[in-house]
Design a protein around this motif. Structure first.
Motif, short mmCIF file in Angstrom:
data_model
loop_
_atom_site.label_atom_id
_atom_site.label_comp_id
_atom_site.label_asym_id
_atom_site.label_seq_id
_atom_site.Cartn_x
_atom_site.Cartn_y
_atom_site.Cartn_z
N GLN A 1 0.71 -1.31 0.07
CA GLN A 1 -0.13 0.05 -0.05
C GLN A 1 0.66 1.19 -0.02
OE1 GLN A 1 -2.48 -0.51 3.50
NE2 GLN A 1 -4.14 -2.06 2.26
N PHE A 2 1.87 1.09 0.70
CA PHE A 2 2.92 2.20 0.89
C PHE A 2 3.52 2.55 -0.63
CE2 PHE A 2 7.18 4.24 1.03
CZ PHE A 2 6.97 5.40 1.60
N LEU A 3 4.00 1.41 -1.31
CA LEU A 3 4.52 1.37 -2.63
C LEU A 3 3.50 2.11 -3.84
CD1 LEU A 3 6.34 1.08 -5.11
CD2 LEU A 3 5.46 -1.37 -5.14
N PHE A 4 2.30 1.37 -3.47
CA PHE A 4 1.52 2.02 -4.51
C PHE A 4 0.54 3.11 -4.39
CE2 PHE A 4 2.09 -2.66 -5.93
CZ PHE A 4 2.83 -2.48 -7.24
N TYR A 5 0.32 3.43 -3.17
CA TYR A 5 -0.61 4.44 -2.77
C TYR A 5 0.03 5.81 -2.08
CZ TYR A 5 -3.94 0.81 -4.29
OH TYR A 5 -4.84 -0.13 -4.82
N GLN A 6 0.91 5.54 -1.52
CA GLN A 6 1.50 6.64 -0.58
C GLN A 6 2.98 7.15 -0.98
OE1 GLN A 6 1.41 4.82 3.30
NE2 GLN A 6 -0.98 4.52 2.87
N ASP A 7 3.77 6.51 -1.60
CA ASP A 7 5.25 6.99 -1.52
C ASP A 7 5.15 7.65 -2.66
OD1 ASP A 7 7.82 7.05 -2.14
OD2 ASP A 7 8.36 5.04 -2.49
N HIS A 8 5.63 9.14 -2.39
CA HIS A 8 5.69 9.97 -3.48
C HIS A 8 6.55 9.66 -4.60
CE1 HIS A 8 3.19 12.52 -1.17
NE2 HIS A 8 4.23 12.52 -0.04
N SER A 9 7.57 8.82 -4.47
CA SER A 9 8.72 8.62 -5.50
C SER A 9 8.35 7.35 -6.45
CB SER A 9 9.97 7.96 -5.01
OG SER A 9 10.00 7.05 -4.10
N TRP B 1 -1.89 -3.66 -10.06
CA TRP B 1 -0.65 -4.37 -9.71
C TRP B 1 -0.57 -4.44 -8.16
CZ3 TRP B 1 2.15 -6.30 -13.25
CH2 TRP B 1 2.29 -5.84 -14.43
N TYR B 2 -1.25 -3.67 -7.50
CA TYR B 2 -1.13 -3.89 -6.01
C TYR B 2 -1.94 -5.40 -5.59
CZ TYR B 2 -2.99 -3.93 -1.34
OH TYR B 2 -3.48 -4.51 0.21
N GLU B 3 -2.98 -5.69 -6.39
CA GLU B 3 -3.55 -7.12 -6.09
C GLU B 3 -2.61 -8.11 -6.72
OE1 GLU B 3 -7.21 -6.93 -8.34
OE2 GLU B 3 -8.27 -5.67 -6.84
N ILE B 4 -1.97 -7.97 -7.81
CA ILE B 4 -0.88 -9.00 -8.39
C ILE B 4 0.17 -9.39 -7.49
CG2 ILE B 4 0.78 -9.39 -10.24
CD1 ILE B 4 -1.06 -7.89 -11.94
N TYR B 5 0.65 -8.43 -6.73
CA TYR B 5 1.92 -8.33 -5.99
C TYR B 5 1.55 -9.03 -4.72
CZ TYR B 5 5.18 -6.75 -9.31
OH TYR B 5 6.22 -6.40 -10.38
N TRP C 1 -0.90 -19.72 -7.55
CA TRP C 1 -0.36 -19.15 -8.79
C TRP C 1 -1.51 -19.00 -9.83
CZ3 TRP C 1 3.91 -16.93 -9.07
CH2 TRP C 1 4.65 -16.58 -10.35
N LYS C 2 -2.54 -19.81 -9.79
CA LYS C 2 -3.85 -19.56 -10.78
C LYS C 2 -4.28 -18.31 -10.35
CE LYS C 2 -7.73 -21.96 -10.25
NZ LYS C 2 -8.57 -23.04 -10.35
N GLU C 3 -4.51 -17.88 -9.30
CA GLU C 3 -5.16 -16.65 -8.93
C GLU C 3 -4.31 -15.31 -9.37
OE1 GLU C 3 -7.46 -13.68 -7.06
OE2 GLU C 3 -7.88 -15.62 -7.67
N LEU C 4 -3.03 -15.57 -9.34
CA LEU C 4 -2.24 -14.60 -9.65
C LEU C 4 -2.14 -14.49 -11.19
CD1 LEU C 4 0.42 -12.73 -9.25
CD2 LEU C 4 1.86 -14.87 -9.84
N GLY D 1 -5.80 -7.61 -15.72
CA GLY D 1 -5.02 -6.33 -15.63
C GLY D 1 -5.13 -5.81 -16.93
N TYR D 2 -5.36 -6.74 -17.90
CA TYR D 2 -5.24 -6.08 -19.33
C TYR D 2 -6.87 -5.71 -19.76
CZ TYR D 2 -0.62 -7.49 -19.70
OH TYR D 2 0.64 -7.77 -19.52
N THR D 3 -7.56 -6.40 -19.13
CA THR D 3 -9.24 -6.37 -19.52
C THR D 3 -9.75 -5.25 -18.58
OG1 THR D 3 -10.05 -7.97 -17.80
CG2 THR D 3 -9.49 -8.62 -20.13
#
Length: 392
Positions: free
Chosen positions: A52-60, A72-76, A107-110, A117-119
Motif C-alpha cells: 500500500q505504501f509503494l502503490f498509494y503513498q510513496d511520492h517516488s 498491480w497492488y492485487e498482483i503483488y 499461482w492460478k489466482e495470480l 489487468g489487461y481487461t
C-alpha cells in the motif's frame, strides 16, 4: 519486500517488460534468497502495508493510473501469497506445510489477476512478458500437482463416485490450466489496438504453451482450433518472422507435428511420387542435415510408398458382385501391378523380389494389412482397413 519494491520501480519507470516479469519469477533455483526475503518480511498485514505504501503513498512511486495501481497492488499481494505456498511445498517454511495443488491454486489466482489487468486495469502491451511468465509457471505447477496427487493416491478418495473418470483425474490440474492458457491466447488474439500497442505480440508464446499442454494431455486435436483461430486473424497479425526466433521454432515444430498427424504432407508424399520425394530430399540434404531433421524426413518415404501402393489398390476397382451382394474392392493384387507402379513413380529398374521385400516391410510396419502369397505372385490385402490411417 524492499528489494522487490525497488525492482518494480526500476522496471516500470524504464518500461522494461522482461525486467518487470523477473520481479514475479517464482523459481527457487535462481531466486531462493529473494523469495525467502519476500516471505520473511512478516505476516499478511505487513505485506499489505508495504504494498500500500509503494502503490498509494510513496511520492517516488511510478506514475500509474488509479486502475493500474489497483491492478498491480492485487498482483503483488497474490504473488506474496504464492511465494508462501511455494516455500511451504518445498519444505522451506517451519510454520506451515503445503502441497503443489495449493501452489497451483495460488499461482492460478495470480495468473487470473494478470489477465484481468489487461481487461480491467489498462495494462500496456510492453508488460506482456508478465503474461508469459504467469502462463509458463501455471503449466509447470499444474504438472507437479498432478504428479504429486498420483503418487499420494489422493484420487482413491473419489474413485467410488459414479461420475469418476480416472483419465480426467490423472491430469485434473493440467486440464484446468489449459482453460486459463486459452484465456491468455484469446486475450492476445482479440486485441484491436494498433500493432505497435497490441497484445498480439504475445500470441505465439501463448499458442506454444497451449500446444505443449494439449500434447501432454494427449489431446493434440484441440490444437487445430487454435490454428483455425490464428488463420482467421492472419490479416491483423504481424508476420511470424517478426517474433523471437525461439517462438518461431517452437511453433513451426508443433505445426509440423500436427501436419503429420493430420497426414497433411508435402505434395510428393500425398501423390505417392517417390521420384519427386527423393529429388526434394536430395536437393535439401545439406539444410536438412544442418537442422538435424534429415532422418526424420527420410522416414516420410514410407508414407509416400504407402500412398502409392494404396493408389494401385484403389485402381484395381471392385470384384464382380454375385446375387445382388454389395460390391467389395479387389483384395488380391498381383505383385506385378505394384512393381509397375513403383518403376513408374521411382524411375528405378526394380525387380519383383525387391518389391516383395518392400511390401513385406510395409506390412511389418502396419502401413498396410495383408500377406504375400509368394508362389502365386499376389498380395492378399485385408477387406477392412487395408491401409491404416487412410480409411481404405
Amino acid at each position: 519486500m524492499d528489494t522487490l519494491i525497488q525492482e518494480f520501480r526500476v522496471a516500470y519507470t524504464s518500461l522494461k517488460g522482461d525486467q518487470l516479469a523477473e520481479t514475479l519469477r517464482p523459481d527457487l533455483e535462481s531466486n531462493a534468497g529473494k523469495l525467502q526475503a519476500i516471505w520473511n518480511r512478516g505476516d499478511a498485514r505487513s505485506a499489505k502495508a508495504d504494498l500500500q505504501f509503494l502503490f498509494y503513498q510513496d511520492h517516488s512511486r511510478p506514475r500509474l493510473s488509479k486502475d493500474e495501481t489497483n491492478g498491480w497492488y492485487e498482483i503483488y499481494l497474490a504473488y506474496w501469497k504464492a511465494v508462501g505456498e511455494i516455500l511451504a511445498a518445498e519444505g522451506l517454511r517451519t510454520d506451515a506445510k503445503s502441497n503443489w495443488t495449493s501452489v497451483y491454486e495460488a499461482w492460478k489466482e495470480l495468473t487470473s489477476l494478470i489477465i484481468r489487468g489487461y481487461t480491467n486495469h489498462d495494462f500496456e502491451n510492453w508488460t506482456i512478458p508478465c503474461l508469459y511468465l504467469a502462463g509458463r509457471y501455471l503449466r509447470l505447477y499444474a504438472i507437479r500437482a498432478d504428479e504429486e496427487r498420483r503418487r499420494s493416491g489422493d484420487d482413491a478418495v473419489t474413485s467410488f463416485q459414479d461420475d469418476f473418470d480416472p483419465e480426467t483425474e490423472e491430469h485434473k490440474q493440467l486440464e484446468d490450466c489449459a482453460r486459463h492458457l486459452n484465456r491468455i491466447f484469446t486475450l492476445c488474439l482479440s486485441d484491436r489496438a494498433p500493432l505497435e500497442e497490441s497484445r498480439k505480440w504475445g500470441i505465439y508464446y501463448a499458442i506454444n504453451l497451449l500446444f505443449k499442454t494439449y500434447f501432454k494431455l494427449n489431446a493434440a486435436s484441440l490444437s487445430k482450433n487454435v490454428l483455425k483461430a490464428l488463420s482467421a486473424s492472419k490479416g491483423d497479425m504481424p508476420s511470424i518472422d517478426k517474433f523471437p526466433a525461439s517462438q518461431q521454432v517452437t511453433f513451426k515444430y508443433y505445426e509440423g507435428v500436427l501436419a503429420f498427424l493430420e497426414e497433411n504432407y508435402v505434395e510428393s508424399i500425398k501423390k505417392g511420387d517417390l521420384r519427386a520425394f527423393d529429388k526434394a530430399l536430395q536437393e535439401g540434404e545439406d539444410e536438412f542435415i544442418k537442422r538435424r531433421i534429415y532422418l526424420t524426413l527420410e522416414r516420410g518415404r514410407d508414407i509416400a510408398l504407402r500412398n502409392l501402393l494404396r493408389k494401385v489398390f484403389i485402381a484395381g476397382g471392385f470384384e464382380e458382385a454375385k446375387d445382388g451382394a454389395v460390391p467389395v474392392r479387389r483384395t488380391r493384387v498381383p505383385v506385378a501391378e505394384f512393381t509397375a507402379a513403383m518403376k513408374l513413380k521411382s524411375g528405378d529398374d526394380i525387380d519383383a523380389d525387391e518389391v516383395e521385400c518392400l511390401l513385406a516391410n510395409m506390412i511389418y510396419k502396419n502401413l498396410m494389412k495383408g500377406y504375400i502369397a509368394h508362389e502365386r505372385g499376389i498380395v492378399v490385402l485385408s477387406k477392412n482397413g487395408a491401409f491404416p490411417g487412410t480409411g481404405v
